[in-house]
Design a protein around this motif. Structure first.
Motif, PDB file in Angstrom:
ATOM      1  N   ILE A 204       0.836  -1.203   0.000  1.00  0.00           N
ATOM      2  CA  ILE A 204       0.000   0.000   0.000  1.00  0.00           C
ATOM      3  C   ILE A 204       0.871   1.253   0.000  1.00  0.00           C
ATOM      4  N   THR A 205       1.994   1.223   0.719  1.00  0.00           N
ATOM      5  CA  THR A 205       2.898   2.377   0.720  1.00  0.00           C
ATOM      6  C   THR A 205       3.486   2.592  -0.664  1.00  0.00           C
ATOM      7  N   VAL A 206       3.859   1.515  -1.323  1.00  0.00           N
ATOM      8  CA  VAL A 206       4.396   1.619  -2.685  1.00  0.00           C
ATOM      9  C   VAL A 206       3.359   2.238  -3.623  1.00  0.00           C
ATOM     10  N   ILE A 207       2.117   1.793  -3.506  1.00  0.00           N
ATOM     11  CA  ILE A 207       1.058   2.354  -4.356  1.00  0.00           C
ATOM     12  C   ILE A 207       0.878   3.845  -4.078  1.00  0.00           C
ATOM     13  N   ALA A 208       0.890   4.212  -2.790  1.00  0.00           N
ATOM     14  CA  ALA A 208       0.705   5.616  -2.416  1.00  0.00           C
ATOM     15  C   ALA A 208       1.849   6.479  -2.949  1.00  0.00           C
ATOM     16  N   VAL A 209       3.084   6.013  -2.762  1.00  0.00           N
ATOM     17  CA  VAL A 209       4.237   6.765  -3.252  1.00  0.00           C
ATOM     18  C   VAL A 209       4.184   6.883  -4.775  1.00  0.00           C
ATOM     19  N   PHE A 210       3.826   5.794  -5.428  1.00  0.00           N
ATOM     20  CA  PHE A 210       3.720   5.816  -6.895  1.00  0.00           C
ATOM     21  C   PHE A 210       2.748   6.900  -7.348  1.00  0.00           C
ATOM     22  N   LEU A 211       1.591   6.960  -6.714  1.00  0.00           N
ATOM     23  CA  LEU A 211       0.573   7.927  -7.127  1.00  0.00           C
ATOM     24  C   LEU A 211       1.031   9.359  -6.874  1.00  0.00           C
ATOM     25  N   ILE A 212       1.674   9.602  -5.713  1.00  0.00           N
ATOM     26  CA  ILE A 212       2.119  10.961  -5.394  1.00  0.00           C
ATOM     27  C   ILE A 212       3.155  11.443  -6.405  1.00  0.00           C
ATOM     28  N   VAL A 213       4.155  10.610  -6.683  1.00  0.00           N
ATOM     29  CA  VAL A 213       5.207  11.010  -7.624  1.00  0.00           C
ATOM     30  C   VAL A 213       4.645  11.096  -9.040  1.00  0.00           C
ATOM     31  N   ALA A 214       3.752  10.179  -9.385  1.00  0.00           N
ATOM     32  CA  ALA A 214       3.162  10.213 -10.723  1.00  0.00           C
ATOM     33  C   ALA A 214       2.394  11.505 -10.951  1.00  0.00           C
ATOM     34  N   VAL A 215       1.629  11.938  -9.958  1.00  0.00           N
ATOM     35  CA  VAL A 215       0.874  13.183 -10.083  1.00  0.00           C
ATOM     36  C   VAL A 215       1.819  14.378 -10.120  1.00  0.00           C
ATOM     37  N   ALA A 216       2.861  14.352  -9.266  1.00  0.00           N
ATOM     38  CA  ALA A 216       3.785  15.486  -9.200  1.00  0.00           C
ATOM     39  C   ALA A 216       4.513  15.700 -10.518  1.00  0.00           C
ATOM     40  N   PHE A 217       4.894  14.602 -11.192  1.00  0.00           N
ATOM     41  CA  PHE A 217       5.662  14.725 -12.434  1.00  0.00           C
ATOM     42  C   PHE A 217       4.844  14.393 -13.677  1.00  0.00           C
ATOM     43  N   SER A 219       3.881  11.606 -14.786  1.00  0.00           N
ATOM     44  CA  SER A 219       4.635  10.564 -15.491  1.00  0.00           C
ATOM     45  C   SER A 219       4.432   9.229 -14.795  1.00  0.00           C
ATOM     46  N   LEU A 220       4.538   8.144 -15.550  1.00  0.00           N
ATOM     47  CA  LEU A 220       4.477   6.806 -14.969  1.00  0.00           C
ATOM     48  C   LEU A 220       5.864   6.205 -14.763  1.00  0.00           C
ATOM     49  N   ILE A 221       6.879   6.769 -15.394  1.00  0.00           N
ATOM     50  CA  ILE A 221       8.232   6.237 -15.256  1.00  0.00           C
ATOM     51  C   ILE A 221       8.934   6.833 -14.042  1.00  0.00           C
ATOM     52  N   ALA A 222       8.731   8.114 -13.791  1.00  0.00           N
ATOM     53  CA  ALA A 222       9.383   8.774 -12.652  1.00  0.00           C
ATOM     54  C   ALA A 222       9.100   8.048 -11.332  1.00  0.00           C
ATOM     55  N   PRO A 223       7.846   7.678 -11.027  1.00  0.00           N
ATOM     56  CA  PRO A 223       7.615   6.951  -9.772  1.00  0.00           C
ATOM     57  C   PRO A 223       8.261   5.572  -9.753  1.00  0.00           C
ATOM     58  N   LEU A 224       8.392   4.941 -10.918  1.00  0.00           N
ATOM     59  CA  LEU A 224       9.068   3.644 -10.957  1.00  0.00           C
ATOM     60  C   LEU A 224      10.545   3.794 -10.604  1.00  0.00           C
ATOM     61  N   VAL A 225      11.164   4.883 -11.065  1.00  0.00           N
ATOM     62  CA  VAL A 225      12.553   5.147 -10.694  1.00  0.00           C
ATOM     63  C   VAL A 225      12.662   5.322  -9.182  1.00  0.00           C
ATOM     64  N   ALA A 226      11.750   6.128  -8.606  1.00  0.00           N
ATOM     65  CA  ALA A 226      11.775   6.359  -7.161  1.00  0.00           C
ATOM     66  C   ALA A 226      11.601   5.059  -6.384  1.00  0.00           C
ATOM     67  N   LEU A 227      10.672   4.226  -6.814  1.00  0.00           N
ATOM     68  CA  LEU A 227      10.406   2.978  -6.087  1.00  0.00           C
ATOM     69  C   LEU A 227      11.544   1.978  -6.259  1.00  0.00           C
ATOM     70  N   ALA A 228      12.170   1.955  -7.428  1.00  0.00           N
ATOM     71  CA  ALA A 228      13.303   1.044  -7.628  1.00  0.00           C
ATOM     72  C   ALA A 228      14.441   1.392  -6.678  1.00  0.00           C
ATOM     73  N   VAL A 229      14.740   2.678  -6.560  1.00  0.00           N
ATOM     74  CA  VAL A 229      15.818   3.103  -5.665  1.00  0.00           C
ATOM     75  C   VAL A 229      15.443   2.816  -4.216  1.00  0.00           C
ATOM     76  N   ILE A 673       4.421  15.565   1.994  1.00  0.00           N
ATOM     77  CA  ILE A 673       3.215  14.754   1.798  1.00  0.00           C
ATOM     78  C   ILE A 673       3.602  13.299   1.571  1.00  0.00           C
ATOM     79  N   THR A 674       4.641  13.077   0.758  1.00  0.00           N
ATOM     80  CA  THR A 674       5.111  11.705   0.520  1.00  0.00           C
ATOM     81  C   THR A 674       5.557  11.050   1.822  1.00  0.00           C
ATOM     82  N   LEU A 675       6.352  11.778   2.597  1.00  0.00           N
ATOM     83  CA  LEU A 675       6.865  11.219   3.844  1.00  0.00           C
ATOM     84  C   LEU A 675       5.746  11.007   4.856  1.00  0.00           C
ATOM     85  N   ALA A 676       4.817  11.955   4.935  1.00  0.00           N
ATOM     86  CA  ALA A 676       3.710  11.829   5.880  1.00  0.00           C
ATOM     87  C   ALA A 676       2.815  10.642   5.529  1.00  0.00           C
TER      88      ALA A 676
END
Length: 743
Positions: A204-217, A219-229, A673-676
């Motif tokens: 669920i945290t991965v999904i939440a982070v994915f959505l936040i980064v995807a909306v911010a950028f 993009s669908l690739i940017a959140p994948l980069v964040a989650l991979a790291v 927001i991501t951290l919270a």
């Protein structure tokens, strides 16, 4: 999404950051392959965190007076009085006489060794709520609690398994068994809950982070980069932490794993977001993917390193604590942040150099890589940097935070195990049944050991002590040398050599909660006078049992507060001073962080103690939350105030703030927001300590980002103005600062 570092200033990276950027981008394929191999190898060859130890005794100092009291009691009597595992039988309409008789016979058979399948269980002592037998019980003949005693070298999980096998083999339907409970089964149940919750929490945290980064950028690739790291950093932290726990003998409790996951996903995503924004801006300016990665790496790597080291130093400061629980918690958090930083500053630049503009791909179609400033985004920054406006903002924010912190003066601390479990868990249900039939403290009685020459042969004095103990506030019942009609084998209150006597105290509140700890604290102060009044002046008294252990842990936690606070604040102040090259501004910024933490803990105390009527906060929650929030607040100081500070070397501080604040505040709010969200999702672990941590950390991060960094800190610097501003330098003589952006 703006990167939080003003890119229209006069600064450009110095030689060392540029050389590092060229190296890591040039070796990008080797960097990616190396981290992938390291992550896979850690899973295959290294143990996971938590295997270094999780039992409570590993988190309690060996010189705990309560533990020593229990050991002396065992030496004196040859038989322990306390058990932390119990079988509960209950029938609200009354247990049949056959069940009560069977309980006594069963206990005698265990003690005599008749049951060869009892395994590590060496003795069983049943206690019944029969009038006259157990004082303080409001019911009669409805409940039996059978305490089980095992070999001291049996693990917590082994004790629970033995008890469950014993119930299955030797109890029948007519015995009305509710379940196995006590502080040890509750501890084991907590570990099971944590382990079963980790996978769902991660998903669920991965999904939440994915959505936040995807909306911010967008993009669908940017959140994948964040989650991979973040995934690589998480795997390495959990497994490297397991190795260090085994090698260094420092227990890393299994319960820290969800917090480590939340911390890493949130913090690493923050760092990735800044790199992503920097690359996007360079690509929008027409740079190639490799050059864009180099520029972003040179600009942000030094800042991320300083921010990460500051956060790691703040959490690592817990190592100065006297409490083993904090010493185990601190290094684990610091290690997580350090690994997250190392992975971020190497793997992110490599991935972005490979992906380039593809990192910002959207299924909605190709979008131009622009990073425009939203209309009207700077008016409030200009307004906030006017003294006439900044002064009332400063007063209002400070007053609000102080008011929010007021409940903190009534904070209570406890060490709850059973009470922290969900109501539907077997150990909690059995505990509720036992407490209903007896008293709240029945499962974790307190042992009072009184030592002195010939004391066992002084029945009148011992009787007066027992009567006085029964009158103490918070004590529901007392069993001791004067108790009548005790079950066979339970009359073990006088030592054979006459040198000691002991009492069993059942409290009327949850035995590991804050009120029980306060009751025992008061009783410990009253004991010398109580014994003297009974005629036992020349004796030594000590307390043992779960509540006594909890009391020492809480006292040790409070005594650690000064050392932890000084170490954490000094570590963060040092990094801020080095980064800003100033003295008074870092002190003011750190004071803002302290206000935010006070407000956070005040709100946490108000919610859990006053609104939800919890029996105090879990002892480690306020201190762990405070240390993490100080560290993360310093992160935001560096990302937020750093750009303004550098601009202020060539222009008034007020103008520098107005110029940089819109970008830095937006970036910090997005990161917060991501951290919270990462911290807030700890609510998915159905244990009260995790709910307390989730609320405290999520609330603290949001207060820090939306009030302190966006309003309070800029208002403070605007009011102080030139008194704290850095020394100006001529433009032509400005040295190239590390991590500084270019026009």
């Amino acid at each position: 999404m703006d990167e939080g570092i003003e890119t229209r200033g006069r600064w450009r990276p110095s030689l060392l950051p540029r050389a590092y950027a060229a190296l890591v981008v040039g070796l990008r394929w080797f960097v990616v392959a190396g981290w992938a191999a390291a992550a896979i190898a850690s899973v295959i060859y290294l143990p996971a965190v938590g295997q270094g130890g999780s039992d409570l005794e590993q988190l309690v100092s060996k010189d705990n007076p309560a533990i020593n009291s229990e050991l002396r009691s065992f030496d004196k009597f040859g038989f322990p009085l306390l058990s932390r595992v119990a079988v509960v039988q209950r029938n609200p309409q009354g247990l049949p006489e056959q069940a009560r008789t069977a309980a006594l016979e069963r206990a005698q058979a265990v003690s005599d060794g008749t049951y060869t399948d009892a395994g590590p269980i060496r003795a069983a002592v049943p206690v019944m709520n029969v009038k006259g037998l157990f004082p303080g019980s409001e019911e009669n003949g409805t409940t039996i609690v059978t305490y089980l005693f095992t070999n001291p070298d049996v693990s917590f999980a082994g004790q629970v398994k033995a008890a469950e096998r014993f119930v299955q083999a030797h109890y029948g339907p007519d015995d009305a068994v509710v379940g196995v409970t006590g502080s040890v089964p509750a501890r084991v149940e907590q570990a099971r809950i944590v382990q079963s919750s980790v996978s769902r929490l991660e998903l669920i945290t991965v999904i939440a982070v994915f959505l936040i980064v995807a909306v911010a950028f967008r993009s669908l690739i940017a959140p994948l980069v964040a989650l991979a790291v973040a995934g690589v950093a998480t795997l390495l932290t959990l497994h490297v932490g397991g190795v260090l726990a085994l090698k260094l003998g420092v227990p890393v409790p299994q319960e820290t794993q969800p917090l480590l996951v939340a911390l890493l996903l949130g913090v690493v995503t923050d760092y990735v977001v800044f790199y992503l924004a920097g690359v996007r801006r360079s690509l929008a300016a027409g740079e190639t993917r490799v050059e864009a990665a180099r520029q972003a790496t040179a600009r942000f790597t030094p800042i991320i390193l300083v921010a990460g080291l500051t956060a790691a130093a703040g959490t690592g400061a817990l190592v100065v604590a006297g409490s083993p629980a904090f010493r185990a918690f601190g290094p684990g958090m610091a290690l997580a942040i350090l690994i997250g930083v190392i992975v971020s500053v190497t793997l992110v630049p490599a991935l972005l150099a490979i992906f380039g503009a593809a990192a910002f791909w959207s299924p909605l179609g190709r979008r131009p890589l622009v990073d425009t400033e939203p209309a009207g985004s700077t008016w409030w920054a200009r307004l906030l940097t006017r003294k006439w406006f900044a002064a009332p903002v400063l007063v209002l924010c400070t007053a609000g935070l102080v008011i929010a912190a007021l409940p903190l003066q009534h904070i209570r601390l406890g060490v709850s195990f059973v009470d922290a479990l969900p109501a539907d868990r077997p150990a909690r249900a059995a505990a509720t049944a036992a407490e209903t039939g007896f008293a709240d403290g029945i499962l974790s009685p307190t042992e009072l050991l009184v030592e002195g020459g010939g004391i066992a042969g002084r029945p009148d004095e011992l009787n007066r002590v027992q009567q006085a103990l029964a009158k103490e506030p918070g004590v529901a019942a007392v069993l001791g040398p004067s108790s009548a009609q005790l079950p066979k084998g339970f009359d073990v209150f006088r030592a054979g050599d006459g040198s000691a006597a002991r009492y069993l105290l059942i409290l009327d509140t949850e035995p590991l909660g804050a009120r029980a700890v306060q009751t025992l604290d008061r009783l410990n102060r009253d004991l010398p006078g109580l014994l003297a009044a009974a005629g036992l002046e020349n004796t030594q008294a000590s307390l043992g049992g779960d509540t006594a252990v909890a009391r020492v842990v809480v006292e040790q936690t409070k005594s650690d507060l000064g050392r932890i606070a000084i170490a954490a604040l000094l570590a963060n102040l040092l990094f801020l001073m080095l980064f800003l090259r100033a003295l008074f501004a870092p002190i003011g910024l750190l004071a803002c962080s302290v206000l935010a933490i006070g407000a956070t803990l005040g709100l946490t105390t108000w919610l859990f103690q006053d609104v939800w009527h919890a029996d105090g906060l879990t002892f480690y929650v306020p201190f762990a939350a405070a240390v993490l929030l100080v560290a993360l607040g310093s992160d935001y100081n560096i990302f937020g105030i750093g750009p303004a500070w550098r601009e202020a070397r060539t222009r008034p501080l007020r103008e520098a703030l107005a110029l940089t604040l819109p970008h830095s505040a937006r970036a910090i709010r997005t990161a917060a927001i991501t951290l919270a969200v990462s911290f807030g999702l700890l609510l998915l672990v159905p244990l009260r300590p995790f709910r307390e941590l989730a609320f405290a950390l999520a609330t603290g991060v949001l207060i820090d980002a939306f009030i302190v960094r966006s309003l309070l800190a800029p208002a403070l610097l605007s009011v102080l103005g030139s008194t704290v501003a850095p020394e100006p330098v001529a433009e032509e003589s400005i040295p190239e600062q590390m991590g500084s952006p270019t026009r």
